[in-house]
Design a protein around this motif. Structure first.
Motif, PDB file in Angstrom:
ATOM      1  N   ARG A 675      11.330  22.085 -28.692  1.00 53.06           N
ATOM      2  CA  ARG A 675      12.024  23.218 -28.076  1.00 53.06           C
ATOM      3  C   ARG A 675      11.447  24.548 -28.534  1.00 53.06           C
ATOM      4  O   ARG A 675      12.125  25.573 -28.488  1.00 53.06           O
ATOM      5  CB  ARG A 675      13.505  23.142 -28.428  1.00 53.06           C
ATOM      6  CG  ARG A 675      14.142  21.803 -28.099  1.00 53.06           C
ATOM      7  CD  ARG A 675      15.603  21.772 -28.450  1.00 53.06           C
ATOM      8  NE  ARG A 675      16.385  22.521 -27.481  1.00 53.06           N
ATOM      9  CZ  ARG A 675      16.739  22.049 -26.299  1.00 53.06           C
ATOM     10  NH1 ARG A 675      16.416  20.836 -25.942  1.00 53.06           N
ATOM     11  NH2 ARG A 675      17.424  22.790 -25.458  1.00 53.06           N
ATOM     12  N   ARG A 677       9.301  26.442 -27.186  1.00 55.96           N
ATOM     13  CA  ARG A 677       9.234  27.448 -26.119  1.00 55.96           C
ATOM     14  C   ARG A 677      10.614  28.054 -25.873  1.00 55.96           C
ATOM     15  O   ARG A 677      10.758  29.268 -25.756  1.00 55.96           O
ATOM     16  CB  ARG A 677       8.706  26.821 -24.826  1.00 55.96           C
ATOM     17  CG  ARG A 677       8.462  27.847 -23.731  1.00 55.96           C
ATOM     18  CD  ARG A 677       8.155  27.154 -22.420  1.00 55.96           C
ATOM     19  NE  ARG A 677       9.282  26.358 -21.949  1.00 55.96           N
ATOM     20  CZ  ARG A 677      10.196  26.800 -21.095  1.00 55.96           C
ATOM     21  NH1 ARG A 677      10.108  28.019 -20.619  1.00 55.96           N
ATOM     22  NH2 ARG A 677      11.187  26.029 -20.724  1.00 55.96           N
ATOM     23  N   ASP A 678      11.650  27.168 -25.838  1.00 55.79           N
ATOM     24  CA  ASP A 678      13.010  27.663 -25.635  1.00 55.79           C
ATOM     25  C   ASP A 678      13.398  28.638 -26.745  1.00 55.79           C
ATOM     26  O   ASP A 678      14.034  29.666 -26.495  1.00 55.79           O
ATOM     27  CB  ASP A 678      14.004  26.492 -25.625  1.00 55.79           C
ATOM     28  CG  ASP A 678      13.874  25.663 -24.350  1.00 55.79           C
ATOM     29  OD1 ASP A 678      13.020  26.030 -23.508  1.00 55.79           O
ATOM     30  OD2 ASP A 678      14.607  24.673 -24.204  1.00 55.79           O
ATOM     31  N   LEU A 778       5.966  31.438 -27.185  1.00 60.68           N
ATOM     32  CA  LEU A 778       5.974  31.591 -25.727  1.00 60.68           C
ATOM     33  C   LEU A 778       4.698  31.038 -25.105  1.00 60.68           C
ATOM     34  O   LEU A 778       4.691  30.606 -23.955  1.00 60.68           O
ATOM     35  CB  LEU A 778       6.131  33.067 -25.353  1.00 60.68           C
ATOM     36  CG  LEU A 778       7.523  33.649 -25.615  1.00 60.68           C
ATOM     37  CD1 LEU A 778       7.526  35.137 -25.419  1.00 60.68           C
ATOM     38  CD2 LEU A 778       8.542  32.983 -24.699  1.00 60.68           C
ATOM     39  N   ARG A 779       3.629  31.025 -25.904  1.00 62.81           N
ATOM     40  CA  ARG A 779       2.375  30.469 -25.397  1.00 62.81           C
ATOM     41  C   ARG A 779       2.362  28.952 -25.450  1.00 62.81           C
ATOM     42  O   ARG A 779       1.442  28.322 -24.946  1.00 62.81           O
ATOM     43  CB  ARG A 779       1.188  31.012 -26.213  1.00 62.81           C
ATOM     44  CG  ARG A 779       0.751  32.406 -25.802  1.00 62.81           C
ATOM     45  CD  ARG A 779      -0.649  32.695 -26.288  1.00 62.81           C
ATOM     46  NE  ARG A 779      -0.768  32.623 -27.734  1.00 62.81           N
ATOM     47  CZ  ARG A 779      -0.525  33.648 -28.555  1.00 62.81           C
ATOM     48  NH1 ARG A 779      -0.141  34.811 -28.053  1.00 62.81           N
ATOM     49  NH2 ARG A 779      -0.662  33.523 -29.852  1.00 62.81           N
ATOM     50  N   GLU A 781       3.863  26.787 -23.952  1.00 61.66           N
ATOM     51  CA  GLU A 781       3.882  26.106 -22.657  1.00 61.66           C
ATOM     52  C   GLU A 781       2.463  25.815 -22.208  1.00 61.66           C
ATOM     53  O   GLU A 781       2.200  24.863 -21.545  1.00 61.66           O
ATOM     54  CB  GLU A 781       4.596  26.953 -21.637  1.00 61.66           C
ATOM     55  CG  GLU A 781       4.896  26.220 -20.354  1.00 61.66           C
ATOM     56  CD  GLU A 781       5.846  26.993 -19.483  1.00 61.66           C
ATOM     57  OE1 GLU A 781       6.581  26.379 -18.712  1.00 61.66           O
ATOM     58  OE2 GLU A 781       5.865  28.217 -19.595  1.00 61.66           O
TER      59      GLU A 781
ATOM     60  N   PHE B  94       8.295  36.871 -17.296  1.00 58.59           N
ATOM     61  CA  PHE B  94       7.052  36.162 -17.644  1.00 58.59           C
ATOM     62  C   PHE B  94       6.419  35.521 -16.414  1.00 58.59           C
ATOM     63  O   PHE B  94       7.082  35.270 -15.410  1.00 58.59           O
ATOM     64  CB  PHE B  94       7.347  35.059 -18.664  1.00 58.59           C
ATOM     65  CG  PHE B  94       8.030  35.561 -19.905  1.00 58.59           C
ATOM     66  CD1 PHE B  94       7.294  36.017 -20.985  1.00 58.59           C
ATOM     67  CD2 PHE B  94       9.408  35.576 -19.998  1.00 58.59           C
ATOM     68  CE1 PHE B  94       7.928  36.464 -22.135  1.00 58.59           C
ATOM     69  CE2 PHE B  94      10.044  36.016 -21.144  1.00 58.59           C
ATOM     70  CZ  PHE B  94       9.309  36.468 -22.211  1.00 58.59           C
ATOM     71  N   ASN B  98       9.870  31.249 -17.926  1.00 54.25           N
ATOM     72  CA  ASN B  98      10.494  31.009 -19.231  1.00 54.25           C
ATOM     73  C   ASN B  98      12.009  30.981 -19.150  1.00 54.25           C
ATOM     74  O   ASN B  98      12.709  31.573 -19.986  1.00 54.25           O
ATOM     75  CB  ASN B  98      10.035  32.053 -20.263  1.00 54.25           C
ATOM     76  CG  ASN B  98       8.698  31.656 -20.884  1.00 54.25           C
ATOM     77  OD1 ASN B  98       8.308  30.486 -20.822  1.00 54.25           O
ATOM     78  ND2 ASN B  98       8.003  32.605 -21.454  1.00 54.25           N
ATOM     79  N   LEU B  99      12.500  30.265 -18.162  1.00 55.42           N
ATOM     80  CA  LEU B  99      13.949  30.029 -18.088  1.00 55.42           C
ATOM     81  C   LEU B  99      14.257  28.785 -18.915  1.00 55.42           C
ATOM     82  O   LEU B  99      13.393  27.916 -19.078  1.00 55.42           O
ATOM     83  CB  LEU B  99      14.371  29.824 -16.639  1.00 55.42           C
ATOM     84  CG  LEU B  99      14.121  31.023 -15.717  1.00 55.42           C
ATOM     85  CD1 LEU B  99      14.411  30.636 -14.264  1.00 55.42           C
ATOM     86  CD2 LEU B  99      14.967  32.215 -16.121  1.00 55.42           C
ATOM     87  N   LEU B 100      15.459  28.691 -19.445  1.00 49.77           N
ATOM     88  CA  LEU B 100      15.853  27.493 -20.181  1.00 49.77           C
ATOM     89  C   LEU B 100      16.336  26.460 -19.165  1.00 49.77           C
ATOM     90  O   LEU B 100      17.364  26.648 -18.512  1.00 49.77           O
ATOM     91  CB  LEU B 100      16.944  27.821 -21.204  1.00 49.77           C
ATOM     92  CG  LEU B 100      16.546  28.869 -22.258  1.00 49.77           C
ATOM     93  CD1 LEU B 100      17.626  28.988 -23.329  1.00 49.77           C
ATOM     94  CD2 LEU B 100      15.218  28.541 -22.907  1.00 49.77           C
TER      95      LEU B 100
END
Lengths: 781, 233
Positions: A675, A677-678, A778-779, A781, B94, B98-100
């Motif tokens: 998780r 990225r979350d 964030l990267r 992903e 973004f 970048n949504l959950l």
């Protein structure tokens, strides 16, 4: 394994350093705990049998009248029917050995059987040397570990009459053939004018039953003149006595061993399955460059086995290292020599652990290997988002801070992993609950199982003098001590006890009797059944006494001394771990007509309310010292068996809790990686580091709370099942009050044990999550 | 160094950023953005666009120089203060949304307000208003995975605007969209800027820059190579 496959394995192990480290550590601790638990279980399961087998112990030990039979005749008994091997004849004498320190008046050291043997080895009863060396010349003595007087160490001197001996060794004989050994030439000095007896040690062709041993005894007796046999001892009787303490260890060591093994399986399965499922995308990449499903399976099993093997080897080493001091405790408790963990345990436990690693790794690896390559490549780090959405949505509505509700919802994204982790934490909470209960019960048992302790201050009419002081010529006058005590301000109630050995109808050798005078309100006794004696003619006895005599509470027993007899009625079953559980207790008036020969008296004083016990004890000591008595604050007795148990409990519990924490640690590492990225998104939206920590911690706190709520009753249940079994094993009944040790506040505290374990395991990855660079996350992903 | 001008929402002064021993990602960058401006940042890969965006968002710190947004020295804020700064001052959009995925559209939009500890009723009203304003109210209870790319980006914009931030940062907001959805998002950003929202837009997409930006800068090797005001939009 091909070169490419080997490189993939090595790269996989090296790349996922955290998981590799967790896998090494978890396997290490699991294997160490299992080796220790199983090793102890094996060592404690039949310590007597193993020591007896190793020493080639005597099935039958026979003492002959030295004036009634010759050595040659005794040697010839080796050919008696049923006799397989013999050792002896050895000259034997019974003496009372005194240490260098003065002996208090009124006390006599117990008689010891000293045998003249030139070697510890032999075809029968090869004695184990625990310390020092075997005797080489007259003037030296080796003492049996159980016969070692308190405080005596190697190099000390002991005397018997005019004979003076140096202690050069401490040894163990499983078959209890002797209390001490000297060289054959040294025995006459001990015997003095007496004719030494002879000892023969026999191994029989058949000795599995009492009847077979009895047949061997008869065959030996038939081979010597009538009345030549002075006494015999069957190894079966020795074994029965030796098994009493051992039996107490078995139930709880077995419980810990099973807990350890169950946790090992769970944690290894969490770690390996997690490691493989986290690598699914990598598996897709490998397949896309030409790896076959079989190679993938083998590569990932090997990636799990590599750190697993390192952990297993280190675990065996750690388990063995930890066992050394514990085995010494157990050996002391059992009266056997120190035994190492058996080699087969060192081989079987890691092999079983690695088999579990392989099996658990192979399943998920094979599933991933069978995935279509494109699908495997698409599996991202945030998989599992679709699971448990409804419940996660509901949790989001709770009136709690958002990071907390996000954390609470997290376990539902990977329910299988959460359930396995919860199970590991449940075992941790169960172990803690069980250990706390066990510890509390042992403390209670130690305090309650000694009725010889009482009052706030104890006054001994005979006490060992301080170094340099002269021994009093006789015990202090109890009447004068009683008067001095009564006259001292601060004295509340006083009672005194005196001890003697008394004849009991139907009981070979009689039983110890403690006679009470005065107000016994301050006596710290705990009743298993019935009540404490209140009137002359009443008595209480412990469980084993009742079992040995076949009596029940409410029945009467006949006591005798020099032909005088009196009957007392047993009104209660008292909890008493001392005196081999055979001590009868009654008012002195009950047995006054027997006129027993008492040992010196001991007074127990309960101080008046508001009186400081320590200060009172000092004043009383000043008052009674001139009379030859000593006063001191009543102390809790020590038990080497209970100390050994407590050391074991602490060690096993710590290891199990650490394993549970590592299980959580691994889960949280996997979850935060899944998780990441979350987490980055949340941080980009304004989640503070503290909120990130809160989210990660609450993601396991819920699991921990549930695990605690489930684990605590299981731990209480296990405790209430194991404790009576431990009591039965040592021939006693543990009072219900000592088993019912979980009060509501303690239970509430224990209920959070799961949460504490879970959050402790999650702290490190939570901190790491809080420090994770948002831009980097964030990267991901 | 000149004092920050209150008329400028963003004030970067002689900002440099280097990573380890590599070349400077940004070098001596000085940039002021007025309130209500829509600034498009163009440049090739590695030109420093993302670094600039990260500095403005408080996700990264400059090696030299100062970064001031709405009067706040962002480069001096602690981690926790940066988080609070992002809640109150910055909305981020973004390229890949970048949504959950495990939260509903509504929950995604509510998240910044919830992290800020906002009043639940007020937050719900604001979220409803945004979803309605952006035309995605009917998807409030759906999960993002069921929406089209354009709709997901609208959700992301709604989430970014939830706390009424003075600055909207958009990183390739049309990069993952088909042309129709891209046009839709372009129009949305243009409308927001027309309503006074300050926007900094990082993009390769010249059409997007031309459609939305009131000013365009082009970065080259961490420096401003070109700085032009849009003639028309």
């Amino acid at each position: 394994m091909s070169g490419a496959l080997g490189r993939v394995v090595r790269a996989g192990v090296g790349r996922r350093r955290t998981q590799t480290a967790v896998m090494v550590l978890t396997t290490l601790l699991s294997v160490a705990a299992a080796v220790l638990a199983l090793g102890l279980l094996v060592v404690s399961s039949a310590p007597f049998d193993r020591a007896f087998a190793r020493q080639h112990g005597a099935h039958l030990t026979v003492e002959f009248d030295g004036s009634a039979v010759t050595r040659d005749r005794l040697a010839a008994t080796a050919r008696a029917p049923g006799v397989a091997e013999t050792a002896g004849p050895f000259a034997l004498v019974s003496v009372r050995l005194r240490g260098e320190g003065p002996v208090p008046p009124g006390f006599e050291p117990p008689p010891l059987t000293v045998v003249g043997r030139s070697s510890a080895d032999g075809p029968v009863d090869a004695v184990s040397l625990n310390e020092g060396r075997w005797v080489r010349s007259a003037g030296e003595i080796v003492l049996e570990a159980r016969a070692l007087p308190p405080g005596l160490v190697l190099g000390d001197r002991v005397t018997s009459g005019t004979a003076e001996l140096t202690v050069v060794g401490i040894a163990s004989t499983a078959g209890a053939s002797a209390d001490a050994w000297v060289v054959p030439d040294g025995l006459p000095a001990l015997a003095g004018a007496r004719q030494p007896a002879f000892q023969m040690l026999y191994r029989l062709t058949a000795a599995a039953t009492r009847a077979e041993v009895a047949a061997g005894r008869e065959a030996v007796a038939a081979a010597v003149p009538a009345d030549a046999v002075a006494g015999t001892q069957s190894y079966l009787d020795v074994r029965e006595a030796a098994q009493e303490d051992r039996g107490a260890f078995v139930p709880f060591v077995a419980a810990f061993a099973l807990l350890g093994l169950a946790m090992s399986v769970l944690v290894i399965s969490v770690v390996v399955s997690g490691a493989v499922s986290a690598a699914t995308r990598r598996i897709g990449i490998l397949k896309s460059v030409g790896f076959t499903p079989s190679q993938i399976g083998r590569a990932y099993v090997a990636q799990a086995l590599l750190p697993g093997s390192v952990g297993a080897v280190l675990g065996v080493a750690l388990g063995n290292a930890l066992s050394v001091p514990l085995m010494a405790e157990v050996a002391a408790a059992y009266g056997t020599g120190i035994e190492p963990i058996p080699l087969w345990v060192d081989l079987v436990v890691p092999a079983a652990a690695l088999a579990v690693v392989a099996v658990t790794a192979f399943g998920p690896a094979l599933r991933a290997a069978r995935l279509p390559t494109a699908t495997a490549l698409r599996v991202g780090p945030a998989a599992g988002g679709a699971r448990g959405r409804r419940i996660r949505g509901l949790l989001g509505r709770l009136p709690l801070p958002r990071p907390v509700t996000l954390g609470l919802a997290a376990p539902f994204a990977r329910p299988a992993r959460s359930v396995t982790t919860a199970a590991a934490v449940t075992f941790g909470a169960l172990a803690v609950t069980f250990a706390v209960g066990l510890g509390n019960t042992l403390v209670a048992v130690k305090a309650d199982g000694d009725p010889n302790r009482g009052g706030d201050v104890t006054v001994r009419t005979v006490a060992p003098p301080e170094p340099g002081e002269q021994l009093p010529g006789k015990p202090a006058d109890p009447v004068a001590v009683a008067a001095a005590t009564a006259a001292l301000p601060g004295t509340g109630s006083v009672y005194r006890t005196t001890r003697t050995q008394i004849g009991v109808a139907g009981l070979k050798g009689g039983a110890p009797l403690v006679a009470y005078e005065g107000d016994t309100a301050g006596s710290r006794h705990t009743m298993v059944a019935g009540r404490w004696f209140e009137a002359p003619g009443e008595a209480v006895a412990p469980t084993r006494f009742l079992r040995a005599t076949g009596l029940r509470v409410g029945e009467s027993v006949a006591l005798s001394e020099q032909g005088r007899t009196v009957r007392v009625r047993l009104v209660g079953e008292v909890f008493d771990l001392g005196g081999n559980g055979m001590v009868l207790r009654t008012a002195a008036a009950s047995v006054a007509s027997l006129d027993p020969r008492y040992m010196p008296a001991v007074f127990f004083v309960t101080v008046a309310p508001g009186t400081d016990s320590a200060a009172y004890a000092e004043r009383l000591n000043t008052a009674v010292s001139p009379l030859g008595a000593r006063a001191a604050v009543t102390e809790v007795g020590k038990s080497s068996v209970i100390l050994a148990m407590q050391a074991l409990i602490v060690m096993l519990t710590v290891m199990l809790v650490v394993v549970a924490c590592l299980g959580v640690f691994n889960t949280v590492v996997l979850d935060t990686r899944d998780r990441v990225r979350d987490l980055g998104v949340c941080k980009a939206l304004g989640m503070t580091p503290r909120q990130a920590v809160a989210q990660v911690l609450t993601s396991v706190a819920g699991i921990g709370l549930v695990a605690g709520v489930v684990g605590v009753p299981l731990g209480v249940g296990l405790h209430s099942w194991v404790m009576p079994a431990m009591g039965r094993a040592v021939g006693t009944t543990i009072p219900p009050a000592d088993i019912d040790v979980y009060g509501a506040p303690l239970l509430a505290l224990l209920a959070v044990a799961g949460m504490v374990i879970a959050t402790a395991g999650a702290l490190l990855p939570a901190g790491r999550a809080a420090r994770t660079s948002t831009a980097h996350a964030l990267r991901a992903e | 160094m000149p004092e920050p001008d209150p008329a400028h929402l963003i004030d970067l002064s002689d900002v440099g950023r280097t990573y380890d021993d590599g070349p400077a990602a940004l070098s001596g960058l000085t940039l002021r953005v007025r309130r209500g401006e829509a600034l498009a940042v163009l440049g090739r890969s590695g030109s420093g666009k993302s670094t600039l965006l990260n500095l403005l968002a408080g996700l990264d710190r400059p090696s030299t120089g100062r970064v001031t947004v709405d009067g706040l020295r962002v480069d001096r804020l602690s981690e926790a203060a940066c988080a609070k700064y992002r809640r109150s001052h910055v909305g981020m959009v973004f390229q890949f949304f970048n949504l959950l995925d495990d939260l509903t559209v509504l929950d995604n939009v509510l998240l910044p307000a919830q992290l800020a500890g906002a009043d639940r009723t007020a937050a719900a009203a604001r979220a409803a208003e945004l979803l309605d304003r952006l035309g995605i109210a009917r998807h409030a209870r759906a999960h993002p995975g069921r929406l089209s790319g354009g709709e997901r980006q609208r959700v992301a914009v709604a989430r970014a605007l939830m706390n009424r931030p003075p600055l909207l940062l958009a990183d390739e907001p049309t990069g993952a969209l088909d042309s129709a959805s891209g046009a839709d998002v372009r129009e949305l950003l243009r409308e927001l800027n027309a309503e006074g929202q300050t926007i900094v837009l990082v993009t390769h997409d010249l059409a997007l820059a031309e459609a939305c930006a009131t000013r365009t800068i082009e970065l080259l090797d961490g420096r401003i190579a070109r700085d032009v005001a849009a003639v028309t939009r």
